[in-house]
Design a protein around this motif. Structure first.
Motif, PDB file in Angstrom:
ATOM      1  N   VAL A  48     -31.259  -3.294  20.902  1.00  0.00           N
ATOM      2  CA  VAL A  48     -29.895  -2.782  21.065  1.00  0.00           C
ATOM      3  C   VAL A  48     -29.177  -2.817  19.711  1.00  0.00           C
ATOM      4  CG1 VAL A  48     -27.672  -3.139  22.194  1.00  0.00           C
ATOM      5  CG2 VAL A  48     -29.795  -3.518  23.472  1.00  0.00           C
ATOM      6  N   VAL A  49     -29.364  -3.923  18.995  1.00  0.00           N
ATOM      7  CA  VAL A  49     -28.737  -4.038  17.674  1.00  0.00           C
ATOM      8  C   VAL A  49     -29.199  -2.884  16.782  1.00  0.00           C
ATOM      9  CG1 VAL A  49     -28.604  -5.415  15.561  1.00  0.00           C
ATOM     10  CG2 VAL A  49     -28.428  -6.537  17.786  1.00  0.00           C
ATOM     11  N   ALA A  50     -30.508  -2.626  16.792  1.00  0.00           N
ATOM     12  CA  ALA A  50     -31.047  -1.575  15.929  1.00  0.00           C
ATOM     13  C   ALA A  50     -30.462  -0.206  16.293  1.00  0.00           C
ATOM     14  CB  ALA A  50     -32.568  -1.541  16.037  1.00  0.00           C
ATOM     15  N   ARG A  51     -30.341   0.052  17.580  1.00  0.00           N
ATOM     16  CA  ARG A  51     -29.843   1.359  18.001  1.00  0.00           C
ATOM     17  C   ARG A  51     -28.368   1.515  17.646  1.00  0.00           C
ATOM     18  NH1 ARG A  51     -27.809   2.389  22.650  1.00  0.00           N
ATOM     19  NH2 ARG A  51     -28.768   0.596  23.627  1.00  0.00           N
ATOM     20  N   ARG A  52     -27.574   0.485  17.922  1.00  0.00           N
ATOM     21  CA  ARG A  52     -26.146   0.555  17.606  1.00  0.00           C
ATOM     22  C   ARG A  52     -25.939   0.633  16.092  1.00  0.00           C
ATOM     23  NH1 ARG A  52     -22.420   2.152  19.645  1.00  0.00           N
ATOM     24  NH2 ARG A  52     -20.864   0.521  19.426  1.00  0.00           N
ATOM     25  N   ASP A  53     -26.797  -0.029  15.364  1.00  0.00           N
ATOM     26  CA  ASP A  53     -26.731  -0.017  13.913  1.00  0.00           C
ATOM     27  C   ASP A  53     -26.813   1.425  13.403  1.00  0.00           C
ATOM     28  OD1 ASP A  53     -26.676  -0.920  11.333  1.00  0.00           O
ATOM     29  OD2 ASP A  53     -28.798  -1.459  11.262  1.00  0.00           O
ATOM     30  N   LEU A  54     -27.742   2.171  13.964  1.00  0.00           N
ATOM     31  CA  LEU A  54     -27.903   3.558  13.536  1.00  0.00           C
ATOM     32  C   LEU A  54     -26.701   4.397  13.943  1.00  0.00           C
ATOM     33  CD1 LEU A  54     -31.624   4.355  14.260  1.00  0.00           C
ATOM     34  CD2 LEU A  54     -30.536   3.446  12.225  1.00  0.00           C
ATOM     35  N   GLU A  55     -26.225   4.173  15.167  1.00  0.00           N
ATOM     36  CA  GLU A  55     -25.082   4.961  15.641  1.00  0.00           C
ATOM     37  C   GLU A  55     -23.838   4.724  14.796  1.00  0.00           C
ATOM     38  OE1 GLU A  55     -26.566   4.730  20.287  1.00  0.00           O
ATOM     39  OE2 GLU A  55     -24.759   3.658  19.654  1.00  0.00           O
ATOM     40  N   LEU A  56     -23.685   3.472  14.360  1.00  0.00           N
ATOM     41  CA  LEU A  56     -22.462   3.109  13.642  1.00  0.00           C
ATOM     42  C   LEU A  56     -22.561   3.343  12.148  1.00  0.00           C
ATOM     43  CD1 LEU A  56     -21.537  -0.174  15.479  1.00  0.00           C
ATOM     44  CD2 LEU A  56     -20.266   1.964  15.507  1.00  0.00           C
ATOM     45  N   ARG A  57     -23.700   3.804  11.726  1.00  0.00           N
ATOM     46  CA  ARG A  57     -23.894   3.959  10.293  1.00  0.00           C
ATOM     47  C   ARG A  57     -23.309   5.284   9.855  1.00  0.00           C
ATOM     48  NH1 ARG A  57     -29.587   2.251   8.421  1.00  0.00           N
ATOM     49  NH2 ARG A  57     -28.777   0.235   8.994  1.00  0.00           N
ATOM     50  N   GLY A  58     -22.091   5.234   9.411  1.00  0.00           N
ATOM     51  CA  GLY A  58     -21.430   6.465   9.013  1.00  0.00           C
ATOM     52  C   GLY A  58     -22.004   6.982   7.719  1.00  0.00           C
ATOM     53  N   PRO A  59     -21.737   8.263   7.409  1.00  0.00           N
ATOM     54  CA  PRO A  59     -22.173   8.781   6.119  1.00  0.00           C
ATOM     55  C   PRO A  59     -21.494   7.977   5.013  1.00  0.00           C
ATOM     56  CG  PRO A  59     -20.654  10.309   7.199  1.00  0.00           C
ATOM     57  CD  PRO A  59     -20.957   9.224   8.180  1.00  0.00           C
ATOM     58  N   GLY A  60     -22.171   7.855   3.897  1.00  0.00           N
ATOM     59  CA  GLY A  60     -21.569   7.130   2.784  1.00  0.00           C
ATOM     60  C   GLY A  60     -21.916   5.657   2.803  1.00  0.00           C
ATOM     61  N   GLU A  61     -22.503   5.189   3.884  1.00  0.00           N
ATOM     62  CA  GLU A  61     -22.911   3.799   3.895  1.00  0.00           C
ATOM     63  C   GLU A  61     -24.336   3.706   3.397  1.00  0.00           C
ATOM     64  OE1 GLU A  61     -21.781   0.900   6.989  1.00  0.00           O
ATOM     65  OE2 GLU A  61     -21.070   2.732   7.916  1.00  0.00           O
ATOM     66  N   LEU A  62     -24.527   2.875   2.434  1.00  0.00           N
ATOM     67  CA  LEU A  62     -25.841   2.846   1.799  1.00  0.00           C
ATOM     68  C   LEU A  62     -26.681   1.678   2.276  1.00  0.00           C
ATOM     69  CD1 LEU A  62     -24.739   3.893  -1.751  1.00  0.00           C
ATOM     70  CD2 LEU A  62     -25.915   5.276  -0.055  1.00  0.00           C
ATOM     71  N   LEU A  63     -26.533   1.342   3.537  1.00  0.00           N
ATOM     72  CA  LEU A  63     -27.306   0.224   4.072  1.00  0.00           C
ATOM     73  C   LEU A  63     -28.561   0.762   4.717  1.00  0.00           C
ATOM     74  CD1 LEU A  63     -24.325  -1.499   5.779  1.00  0.00           C
ATOM     75  CD2 LEU A  63     -25.534  -2.351   3.791  1.00  0.00           C
ATOM     76  N   GLY A  64     -29.367   1.416   3.926  1.00  0.00           N
ATOM     77  CA  GLY A  64     -30.493   2.130   4.522  1.00  0.00           C
ATOM     78  C   GLY A  64     -31.700   1.268   4.762  1.00  0.00           C
ATOM     79  N   THR A  65     -32.750   1.922   5.176  1.00  0.00           N
ATOM     80  CA  THR A  65     -33.990   1.210   5.425  1.00  0.00           C
ATOM     81  C   THR A  65     -34.651   0.797   4.126  1.00  0.00           C
ATOM     82  OG1 THR A  65     -34.901   3.396   5.642  1.00  0.00           O
ATOM     83  CG2 THR A  65     -34.645   2.121   7.644  1.00  0.00           C
ATOM     84  N   ARG A  66     -34.241   1.445   3.023  1.00  0.00           N
ATOM     85  CA  ARG A  66     -34.822   1.033   1.764  1.00  0.00           C
ATOM     86  C   ARG A  66     -34.484  -0.430   1.509  1.00  0.00           C
ATOM     87  NH1 ARG A  66     -32.954   4.793  -2.748  1.00  0.00           N
ATOM     88  NH2 ARG A  66     -31.790   5.623  -1.033  1.00  0.00           N
ATOM     89  N   GLN A  67     -33.261  -0.781   1.917  1.00  0.00           N
ATOM     90  CA  GLN A  67     -32.812  -2.138   1.705  1.00  0.00           C
ATOM     91  C   GLN A  67     -33.633  -3.139   2.539  1.00  0.00           C
ATOM     92  OE1 GLN A  67     -28.850  -3.327   3.029  1.00  0.00           O
ATOM     93  NE2 GLN A  67     -28.277  -3.262   0.894  1.00  0.00           N
ATOM     94  N   THR A  68     -33.980  -2.754   3.731  1.00  0.00           N
ATOM     95  CA  THR A  68     -34.735  -3.677   4.568  1.00  0.00           C
ATOM     96  C   THR A  68     -36.221  -3.623   4.239  1.00  0.00           C
ATOM     97  OG1 THR A  68     -35.095  -2.048   6.287  1.00  0.00           O
ATOM     98  CG2 THR A  68     -33.139  -3.410   6.488  1.00  0.00           C
ATOM     99  N   GLY A  69     -36.604  -2.654   3.402  1.00  0.00           N
ATOM    100  CA  GLY A  69     -37.991  -2.629   2.956  1.00  0.00           C
ATOM    101  C   GLY A  69     -38.959  -2.135   4.000  1.00  0.00           C
ATOM    102  N   LEU A  70     -38.473  -1.394   4.976  1.00  0.00           N
ATOM    103  CA  LEU A  70     -39.343  -0.880   6.019  1.00  0.00           C
ATOM    104  C   LEU A  70     -40.448  -0.018   5.431  1.00  0.00           C
ATOM    105  CD1 LEU A  70     -39.750  -0.663   9.038  1.00  0.00           C
ATOM    106  CD2 LEU A  70     -38.244   1.306   9.024  1.00  0.00           C
ATOM    107  N   MET A  71     -40.071   0.855   4.514  1.00  0.00           N
ATOM    108  CA  MET A  71     -41.063   1.661   3.807  1.00  0.00           C
ATOM    109  C   MET A  71     -40.656   1.616   2.349  1.00  0.00           C
ATOM    110  SD  MET A  71     -41.678   5.233   5.753  1.00  0.00           S
ATOM    111  CE  MET A  71     -43.169   5.978   5.145  1.00  0.00           C
ATOM    112  N   GLN A  72     -41.633   1.667   1.477  1.00  0.00           N
ATOM    113  CA  GLN A  72     -41.266   1.636   0.067  1.00  0.00           C
ATOM    114  C   GLN A  72     -40.985   3.050  -0.413  1.00  0.00           C
ATOM    115  OE1 GLN A  72     -44.752  -0.471  -0.932  1.00  0.00           O
ATOM    116  NE2 GLN A  72     -43.799  -2.452  -0.662  1.00  0.00           N
ATOM    117  N   LEU A  73     -39.752   3.441  -0.318  1.00  0.00           N
ATOM    118  CA  LEU A  73     -39.384   4.803  -0.660  1.00  0.00           C
ATOM    119  C   LEU A  73     -38.509   4.812  -1.900  1.00  0.00           C
ATOM    120  CD1 LEU A  73     -38.507   5.993   2.939  1.00  0.00           C
ATOM    121  CD2 LEU A  73     -40.550   6.567   1.626  1.00  0.00           C
ATOM    122  N   ARG A  74     -38.641   5.874  -2.676  1.00  0.00           N
ATOM    123  CA  ARG A  74     -37.846   5.964  -3.902  1.00  0.00           C
ATOM    124  C   ARG A  74     -36.554   6.736  -3.675  1.00  0.00           C
ATOM    125  NH1 ARG A  74     -41.380   8.521  -8.379  1.00  0.00           N
ATOM    126  NH2 ARG A  74     -43.073   8.654  -6.886  1.00  0.00           N
TER     127      ARG A  74
END
Ligand code: ADP
Ligand code: MG
Length: 695
Positions: free
Chosen positions: A623-649
């Motif tokens: 539930v946290v993960a789903r709400r996290d995505l819903e609440l992630r407005g444009p301009g917020e840079l808290l992406g998956t890169r930060q959590t290291g899910l995939m090593q993307l450039r």
């Protein structure tokens, strides 16, 4: 005359002004060729082309302002700071300096006129800018502004922003005729409606003054999306190739044999939950096949993934083969080794621990036993797969907390485990639940099992959200918990961008808490400590020789201290929900009721308020993960890169989720096309692409 090599083979030293010293520095950023420079994208953009009226600023804006200092004072609150009130007729804000010299203080006096640049944040007394860039200006004289949007690059010591801009400029100049191939074919580009590679690169490095800076800073500009698309495509293809290869590879089939698994289950002090049983059934079925299992077990923190892995290891042992269990840190490896030994050794199975810390004597004894097959289950860090470690017959590799392991590591694991033409079954475990669409991309090579149920008898963690001003109450709570013989965590997350400031903040907090709580035994861990000191402190906490552990976010991953029942997280409003949820998972592991206190610095934006409310209202990671995505407005840079899910450039799985269907279709098309294009695309984005599934 020989033609110049294409850009991906042209070293940076071919550029004017780049000598060996600079090349060595650039190497640290992974920049070796002119192509590398072109794909080294700005982190963000600044509009220094105009001065913005203070009255129109919103939190999060990065802007140039100009005004007069009306009040300057040094305050001592938690930290000594110089505060300057600056006004321009449309409004006023505070400039906050934590580090300042006497000369600066003199210059920043009342009446001084300044032009400043920085990020606007909400502060205790209205908007503020912490450590702005500034210079004094003379009233009445117009000072010049920049003429185009300013790209800000990721950089490293020894390469200034100005130098970085010059270098990307030189690289752009080589684009025409540089042989930089666009591996995404025009039909695919047309399908997804994105610009060509060359146009995209020009735009991201040199956005014209009228470019849409908001979408650029949000990473949502079509030029950025074009590059993100290509990167996601490359990863998608590499993972699918990895999977195709696995489906062709041979493995040791591990059908049920003997009674080890049944005896282990019978001895456990608990029964598997229905979700654990389901995951185990799926694993059991995969293990019996002649091709390597490629399976991910996703389960919230505390859902009991480890025991499922132990059962899988027993299947290998039943067949006279070996299993390896790899954890991301020494501490976790030790914890797993203890758990595995507890479950397996009573059944006569030998479990060993291999980390980088063994004495060479112990290590050689262990590697001998691994090579002979006397040791059946090896638990360790990546040291397990280093040179000189050989297995007699490795049939299963378990990787815990998989978000630390990217495509490369998965590749390596496959290669390392190979023996007698067979590959080990792979089981990866992650505590970062993500929605299905993202999982299909990040784990395109893996089948997914989900453990969506916690073992019974857990008391859910109670989460409270409090403003900083109520810190004293929180300190009193810690006092009470420690007096009652329980333990607590105090987490100081990323307040500033630099590591140095972050660990300073943790040190200062630890010192302040030591004064407030004289009889509480306090330990401190942060990312800048050497690994063995960090582990020593963590172990002392585990052995209840410490009551309170003050930490930066290093404790996030997997440490099990059931007696810890209170967690305080400072500046929770600045952190990602997924990360907060992981942190919170460190408590609530015992039978006493646990509490997680989320402290925030007011004022909260409406979205931040809602985000914290999500954690207060649910303990369910999905539930946290789903709400996290819903609440992630444009301009917020808290992406998956930060959590290291995939090593993307460039790409960000969450932000660019809408590209994923197109990426899937493009991958289908390209996998049916010329192999040479695929190899080149993978070389550009994934590295060593040619080794992927032997393209
Ligand atoms: P995670 O999924 O976060 O890795 P662990 O495997 O560390 O979780 O399990 C957390 C705790 O729950 C461990 O102490 C483990 O022994 C216990 N546990 C696992 N499965 C069950 C179960 N079915 N019932 C009760 N306790 C369980
Ligand atoms: Mg775990």
């Amino acid at each position: 005359m020989t033609p110049a090599p294409p850009l991906d083979a042209r070293p940076v030293t071919s550029l004017r002004g780049v000598g060996p010293a600079l090349a060595a520095t650039l190497e640290r950023l992974g920049l070796r060729t002119v192509q590398d420079l072109l794909f080294h994208l700005p982190l963000r953009y600044e509009d220094r082309t105009r001065v913005v009226p203070i009255g129109t600023l919103r939190p999060g804006d990065r802007a140039v302002i100009e005004g007069e200092i009306q009040l300057a004072e040094v305050v001592f609150r938690r930290r000594r700071a110089l505060l300057c009130r600056i006004a321009d007729g449309s409004g006023s804000l505070t400039l906050r300096f934590f580090h300042f010299s006497a000369a600066q203080q003199e210059m920043l006096a009342r009446g001084a006129r300044l032009r400043c640049f920085g990020e606007v944040r909400p502060g205790p007394g209205g908007l503020e800018i912490v450590h702005p860039e500034y210079r004094r200006v003379t009233p009445g004289t117009a000072s010049p502004s920049d003429e185009s949007l300013t790209p800000v690059y990721p950089t490293t010591e020894g390469v200034q922003q100005g130098r970085m801009r010059m270098l990307t400029g030189l690289a752009l100049a080589q684009l025409p005729g540089g042989g930089l191939r666009d591996w995404v074919t025009p039909d695919v580009l047309g399908m997804v409606g994105l610009p060509s590679l060359e146009a995209a690169l020009h735009h991201v490095h040199r956005p014209p003054p009228d470019a849409d800076i908001e979408s650029l800073n949000a990473g949502r500009h079509p030029a950025q999306q074009r590059l993100a698309f290509e990167e996601l495509l490359a990863h998608q293809i590499s993972l699918r190739l990895l999977r195709q290869a696995a489906d062709r590879d041979d493995a040791w089939p591990l059908p049920p044999h003997g009674d080890l698994v049944a005896r282990c289950l019978a001895r456990l002090p608990f029964r598997l939950t229905a979700a654990q049983r389901r995951a185990w059934d799926e694993i059991e079925r995969d293990l019996a096949r002649e091709h390597p299992m490629m399976r991910l077990v996703q389960g919230d923190v505390g859902s009991g993934k480890t025991v499922v892995a132990a059962l899988a290891a027993l299947r290998a042992v039943e067949q006279g083969a070996q299993a390896a269990v790899m954890a991301p840190t020494e501490l976790l490896a030790e914890q797993h080794a203890r758990n595995f030994a507890g479950w397996l050794e009573p059944l006569g199975v030998r479990v060993g621990l291999l980390t980088g810390r063994l004495t060479s004597r112990a290590r050689s004894a262990l590697t001998q036993d691994l090579a002979s097959g006397a040791l059946q289950v090896a638990v360790g860090t990546h040291a397990l797969f280093q040179e000189g470690v050989g297995f007699a017959r490795l049939a299963l590799a378990v990787v815990d907390e998989q978000h630390r392991f990217g495509v490369h590591q998965r590749m390596q694991l496959r290669e390392k485990g190979r023996a007698e033409g067979r590959y080990p079954h792979q089981l990866v475990m992650t505590a970062t639940p993500i929605p299905r669409t993202l999982a299909m991309t990040a784990y395109a090579d893996l089948d997914v099992s989900i453990i969506d149920e916690l073992p019974p008898g857990r008391t859910p963690v109670r989460t409270v959200v409090l403003p900083d001003a109520r810190r004293d109450e929180v300190v009193a709570r810690i006092d009470a918990a420690c007096r009652a013989g329980r333990q607590a965590y105090w987490v100081c997350p990323l307040i500033d961008e630099s590591d140095v400031v972050r660990h300073q903040a943790a040190e200062e907090t630890a010192a302040a808490l030591a004064v407030a709580l004289p009889h509480v035994r306090i330990g401190l861990v942060h990312g800048r400590m050497p690994g063995n000191r960090k582990d020593a402190v963590m172990n002392a906490f585990k052995e209840t020789k410490l009551d309170l552990l003050v930490a930066t976010t290093v404790i996030e991953v997997g440490v099990d201290v059931p007696n810890a029942s209170l967690m305080v997280i400072e500046n929770a409003e600045r952190m990602g929900l997924a990360q907060l949820h992981q942190l919170r998972g460190r408590v609530g592991r015992g039978t006493v009721e646990s509490t997680c206190v989320l402290l925030y610095a007011p004022p909260l934006t409406p979205v931040a308020r809602e985000r914290l409310a999500v954690l207060r209202d649910t303990n369910d990671g999905f539930v946290v993960a789903r709400r996290d995505l819903e609440l992630r407005g444009p301009g917020e840079l808290l992406g998956t890169r930060q959590t290291g899910l995939m090593q993307l450039r460039v790409a960000d799985l969450v932000r660019d989720a809408d590209l994923l269907p197109g990426v899937q279709r493009a991958a289908d098309l390209m996998l049916g096309g010329p192999q040479a294009n695929i190899a080149a695309l993978l070389r550009r984005w994934v590295g060593e692409g040619e080794r992927f599934g032997k393209v």
